[in-house]
Write a protein that holds these residues in place. Structure first.
Motif, PDB file in Angstrom:
ATOM      1  N   ASP A 145       0.857  -1.188   0.000  1.00  0.00           N
ATOM      2  CA  ASP A 145       0.000   0.000   0.000  1.00  0.00           C
ATOM      3  C   ASP A 145       0.892   1.237   0.000  1.00  0.00           C
ATOM      4  N   LEU A 146       0.898   1.976  -1.099  1.00  0.00           N
ATOM      5  CA  LEU A 146       1.797   3.122  -1.236  1.00  0.00           C
ATOM      6  C   LEU A 146       1.410   4.251  -0.287  1.00  0.00           C
ATOM      7  N   LEU A 147       0.128   4.398  -0.013  1.00  0.00           N
ATOM      8  CA  LEU A 147      -0.325   5.426   0.932  1.00  0.00           C
ATOM      9  C   LEU A 147       0.232   5.132   2.317  1.00  0.00           C
ATOM     10  N   GLU A 148       0.112   3.896   2.762  1.00  0.00           N
ATOM     11  CA  GLU A 148       0.656   3.532   4.074  1.00  0.00           C
ATOM     12  C   GLU A 148       2.176   3.654   4.076  1.00  0.00           C
ATOM     13  N   GLU A 149       2.796   3.312   2.963  1.00  0.00           N
ATOM     14  CA  GLU A 149       4.250   3.427   2.851  1.00  0.00           C
ATOM     15  C   GLU A 149       4.693   4.875   3.042  1.00  0.00           C
ATOM     16  N   LEU A 150       3.971   5.804   2.449  1.00  0.00           N
ATOM     17  CA  LEU A 150       4.322   7.219   2.582  1.00  0.00           C
ATOM     18  C   LEU A 150       4.126   7.694   4.012  1.00  0.00           C
ATOM     19  N   LEU A 151       2.987   7.335   4.621  1.00  0.00           N
ATOM     20  CA  LEU A 151       2.730   7.752   6.004  1.00  0.00           C
ATOM     21  C   LEU A 151       3.804   7.209   6.946  1.00  0.00           C
ATOM     22  N   SER A 152       4.112   5.931   6.787  1.00  0.00           N
ATOM     23  CA  SER A 152       5.141   5.320   7.626  1.00  0.00           C
ATOM     24  C   SER A 152       6.490   5.984   7.411  1.00  0.00           C
ATOM     25  N   ASN A 153       6.788   6.308   6.173  1.00  0.00           N
ATOM     26  CA  ASN A 153       8.053   6.947   5.848  1.00  0.00           C
ATOM     27  C   ASN A 153       8.171   8.314   6.492  1.00  0.00           C
ATOM     28  N   LEU A 154       7.075   9.071   6.490  1.00  0.00           N
ATOM     29  CA  LEU A 154       7.089  10.401   7.094  1.00  0.00           C
ATOM     30  C   LEU A 154       7.377  10.318   8.592  1.00  0.00           C
ATOM     31  N   VAL A 155       6.744   9.362   9.268  1.00  0.00           N
ATOM     32  CA  VAL A 155       6.982   9.199  10.710  1.00  0.00           C
ATOM     33  C   VAL A 155       8.429   8.777  10.962  1.00  0.00           C
ATOM     34  N   GLY A 204      -1.602   0.771  12.080  1.00  0.00           N
ATOM     35  CA  GLY A 204      -0.751   0.196  11.050  1.00  0.00           C
ATOM     36  C   GLY A 204       0.707   0.149  11.447  1.00  0.00           C
ATOM     37  N   ARG A 205       1.576   0.291  10.460  1.00  0.00           N
ATOM     38  CA  ARG A 205       3.013   0.177  10.682  1.00  0.00           C
ATOM     39  C   ARG A 205       3.587   1.314  11.521  1.00  0.00           C
ATOM     40  N   CYS A 206       2.839   2.399  11.644  1.00  0.00           N
ATOM     41  CA  CYS A 206       3.322   3.547  12.426  1.00  0.00           C
ATOM     42  C   CYS A 206       3.187   3.320  13.934  1.00  0.00           C
ATOM     43  N   LEU A 207       2.384   2.340  14.320  1.00  0.00           N
ATOM     44  CA  LEU A 207       2.060   2.167  15.733  1.00  0.00           C
ATOM     45  C   LEU A 207       3.303   1.939  16.588  1.00  0.00           C
ATOM     46  N   CYS A 208       4.243   1.158  16.065  1.00  0.00           N
ATOM     47  CA  CYS A 208       5.437   0.843  16.856  1.00  0.00           C
ATOM     48  C   CYS A 208       6.332   2.066  17.062  1.00  0.00           C
ATOM     49  N   LEU A 209       6.074   3.136  16.308  1.00  0.00           N
ATOM     50  CA  LEU A 209       6.893   4.349  16.424  1.00  0.00           C
ATOM     51  C   LEU A 209       6.241   5.412  17.301  1.00  0.00           C
ATOM     52  N   THR A 210       5.109   5.066  17.922  1.00  0.00           N
ATOM     53  CA  THR A 210       4.346   6.057  18.688  1.00  0.00           C
ATOM     54  C   THR A 210       5.192   6.782  19.715  1.00  0.00           C
ATOM     55  N   SER A 211       5.872   6.026  20.574  1.00  0.00           N
ATOM     56  CA  SER A 211       6.620   6.669  21.660  1.00  0.00           C
ATOM     57  C   SER A 211       7.763   7.524  21.128  1.00  0.00           C
ATOM     58  N   ARG A 212       8.445   7.050  20.093  1.00  0.00           N
ATOM     59  CA  ARG A 212       9.552   7.828  19.535  1.00  0.00           C
ATOM     60  C   ARG A 212       9.055   9.100  18.862  1.00  0.00           C
ATOM     61  N   LEU A 213       7.893   9.020  18.223  1.00  0.00           N
ATOM     62  CA  LEU A 213       7.334  10.208  17.587  1.00  0.00           C
ATOM     63  C   LEU A 213       6.966  11.256  18.628  1.00  0.00           C
ATOM     64  N   VAL A 214       6.291  10.820  19.687  1.00  0.00           N
ATOM     65  CA  VAL A 214       5.901  11.755  20.742  1.00  0.00           C
ATOM     66  C   VAL A 214       7.136  12.359  21.399  1.00  0.00           C
ATOM     67  N   SER A 255      15.992  -1.244   8.605  1.00  0.00           N
ATOM     68  CA  SER A 255      14.733  -1.032   7.883  1.00  0.00           C
ATOM     69  C   SER A 255      13.569  -1.739   8.552  1.00  0.00           C
ATOM     70  N   LEU A 256      13.870  -2.678   9.469  1.00  0.00           N
ATOM     71  CA  LEU A 256      12.795  -3.403  10.143  1.00  0.00           C
ATOM     72  C   LEU A 256      12.524  -2.762  11.489  1.00  0.00           C
ATOM     73  N   PRO A 257      11.318  -2.184  11.675  1.00  0.00           N
ATOM     74  CA  PRO A 257      11.013  -1.537  12.949  1.00  0.00           C
ATOM     75  C   PRO A 257      10.935  -2.564  14.067  1.00  0.00           C
ATOM     76  N   VAL A 258      11.461  -2.181  15.239  1.00  0.00           N
ATOM     77  CA  VAL A 258      11.445  -3.067  16.395  1.00  0.00           C
ATOM     78  C   VAL A 258      10.301  -2.668  17.305  1.00  0.00           C
ATOM     79  N   GLU A 259       9.526  -3.629  17.721  1.00  0.00           N
ATOM     80  CA  GLU A 259       8.389  -3.358  18.605  1.00  0.00           C
ATOM     81  C   GLU A 259       8.903  -2.822  19.938  1.00  0.00           C
TER      82      GLU A 259
END
Length: 604
Positions: A145-155, A204-214, A255-259
């Motif tokens: 999904d290119l839309l999800e890929e872009l969102l994940s990439n931005l985060v 989605g794939r962005c969930l594992c990055l929640t704490s780092r984003l905040v 490239s592989l996000p760690v939970e």
């Protein structure tokens, strides 16, 4: 854009942009893309400039909407950007400004197009615009999904790329693009919980990055880094840019996000300092509320500080200028005070902090006053303003709740604070009598037709609830700290006639017993001291009398304690509020008021 375009007026005739939105598919391998994203164009930093840019982009974007299903050029542009970002962190470390410049330009173009797309189509239709890449020649991607890929990439970009002078613009653009994605909410009155973008971000794939984003965004807030000069952003420099302070938070380049668990460490002292310095803005007040209400560790830390005046004073200044603030900002400031006053140690400590010459408090000259007394002055002033202007029941309820929480810990109240407490009671008494008189006249005038009485009865009930609360606040102070508050006793005696009418009122008889006892005790002492007493002599009599009054003569009442509890659906308040702030103060973003459904322009 493309071929070094630098003026908004040039966009409609730019050959590279015409090719992008045209009818021919462009392979991702074509040198065209390198030319397209090699331009110098200073991103708009004001709503007005953003409006001019969008007006120029709209016809181009609409043409692309029409042709993209056949060409897939939009998806190709997205993939060009994604390809650039895979090596963005390495480029940053190597100070490869050219590479970062092109990645920024690609994202800037995507954001400008998305801004129009989102206004013109549903999320499902937007999703389709990302799916047309399979029809473009030279397509090398898979079925993701290119839309999800872009969102994940931005985060990923926001949390992994450190903020230097050379990366400031692309990180700013990444955050702005996420805001544009979320802006679907502006055009819907109901809260969007099941949208495609929401699901990708929250589940989605962005969930594992929640704490780092905040964490990253909080550090952005802490540093309040200014944008580097536009003329220097993409020019070679003799020395490296200023690291944003995120080195310890930068993750592996894997490239592989760690939970990870949704917790992280952050410097509470730095965050507290930034919150104190920025409190005059809605955004900072909302952030402070969120941290106080939802993060027990941060709340405990704040309440342990010995310099709480640095945090509380800006909050009080917001309330003091209530007529200049929007109602949401005032409401959030009051809730913060209510949360703070849930803590007994806070309620004690604020009376130990002595302030001098509060410049923004202009009603009276306050050469010296405790933080506690100033808080009482400002909160009661807010109640009085509300009673004469907005008449918001929730506002004065929260004000009274904060005062009630503090009342048992009132210490050495300033004479102005004591007078203000009694003056508020006088105002309530006057309003009570006025409504009672109107109800009586209405009843007589209608000769038994009481159709208008329910309105008066409701008004009377509200006023009597507030009067009851004020009596309980005064009583709580008298029962718990009478000997610490001679100024309140003095004010009470000076206006003793105000309380006469409530002595036999069924709603107030119980609470009036203690006030009658105190008034009677001190009145007798003053009579025994003689006539024509000076103010100093009266205060002396009160001070000695406070030590002599037996505590068992005052009836014990339950402790006054109120706790802030969010509504069942807090997002119904907070999401429109947050978006109204973005709408009004988003740097470099502009939305036409036409079509905004989430909030009214008045509330915005």
């Amino acid at each position: 854009m493309g071929a070094n375009t630098s003026q908004v007026s040039d966009l409609s005739d730019n050959p590279s942009l015409k090719a992008l939105v045209g009818t021919e598919s462009i392979s991702e391998n074509d040198p065209f893309w390198n030319q397209l994203i090699s331009f110098t164009f200073i991103s708009p930093t004001s709503s007005g400039d953003s409006k001019l840019l969008e007006e120029a982009v709209i016809p181009l974007a609409k043409t692309l909407i029409e042709n993209n299903p056949r060409t897939g050029n939009f998806s190709a542009l997205v993939r060009i950007f994604l390809g650039r970002t895979k090596e963005l962190k390495i480029s940053t470390e190597c100070q490869d400004q050219l590479f970062i410049w092109q990645a920024h330009n690609a994202l800037f173009m995507i954001r400008c197009l998305l801004k129009v797309f989102i206004r013109e189509m549903s999320e499902e239709e937007l999703h389709l615009q990302f799916s047309y890449q399979e029809r473009a020649p030279g397509f090398r991607g898979g079925s993701e999904d290119l839309l999800e890929e872009l969102l994940s990439n931005l985060v990923h970009l926001i949390v992994e790329v450190p903020l230097l002078d050379i990366t400031y613009s692309i990180l700013f653009e990444a955050v702005t693009t996420l805001l544009v994605f979320f802006s679907y909410q502006l055009f819907h009155k109901d809260i969007l919980r099941d949208g495609i973008i929401y699901q990708h971000i929250m589940k989605g794939r962005c969930l594992c990055l929640t704490s780092r984003l905040v964490k990253t965004l909080l550090y952005n807030f802490i540093r309040q880094e200014k944008c580097p000069p536009a003329t220097h952003i993409f020019e070679p420099k003799a020395e490296g840019g200023l690291l944003y302070g995120l080195a310890s938070g930068v993750a592996n380049t894997s490239s592989l996000p760690v939970e990870q668990p949704h917790t992280f460490q952050i410097n509470f002292n730095s965050l507290y300092t930034a919150l104190c310095e920025q409190q005059r803005s809605d955004q900072a007040t909302l952030l402070l509320y969120t941290l106080l209400h939802q993060n027990a560790n941060m709340r405990t830390y704040m309440l342990s500080r010995t310099d709480m005046d640095n945090l509380v004073l800006p909050i009080l200044e917001i309330l003091y200028h209530v007529e200049e603030r929007n109602s949401h900002h005032v409401y959030m400031a009051l809730i913060i005070l209510l949360i703070l006053t849930e803590d007994d140690a806070f309620n004690r400590s604020i009376h130990e902090v002595v302030l001098k010459n509060i410049s923004w408090y202009t009603e009276r000259s306050l050469t010296e006053i405790s933080l506690g007394s100033l808080l009482i002055l400002v909160v009661i002033r807010t109640i009085q303003f509300n009673m004469t202007r907005t008449r918001d029941k929730y506002l004065h309820t929260n004000c009274l709740a904060a005062l009630a929480n503090m009342s048992a810990q009132f210490r050495c109240l300033h004479q102005y604070a004591a007078q203000r407490i009694i003056s508020l009671f006088a105002l309530l008494s006057k309003k009570h009598n006025k409504v009672l008189e109107q109800a009586t006249q209405s009843l007589r005038g209608r000769q038994g037709d009481n159709t208008a009485l329910p309105d008066y009865a409701q008004d009377l009930n509200v006023i009597e609830e507030v009067i009851r609360m004020m009596l309980e606040i005064i009583n709580s102070c008298l029962c718990n700290s009478l000997h610490h508050n001679p100024n309140l006793v003095y004010a009470l005696l000076y206006k003793r006639e105000l309380f006469e009418q409530f002595r036999t009122h069924p709603s107030f008889q119980d609470i009036m017993q203690n006030l009658d006892t105190v008034i009677g005790f001190f009145s007798q002492r003053l009579e025994q001291a003689g006539s024509d007493l000076s103010v100093e002599r009266v205060q002396e009599v009160i001070m000695k009398g406070a030590q002599a009054l037996p505590k068992n003569r005052l009836k014990t009442f339950p402790e006054l304690k109120f706790k802030y509890v969010e509504e069942d659906q807090p997002e119904d308040f907070f999401i429109p509020y947050v978006w109204s702030l973005v709408f009004n103060s988003g740097v470099g973003l502009h939305w036409s008021p036409h079509g905004i459904e989430l909030f009214s322009m008045d509330s915005g």
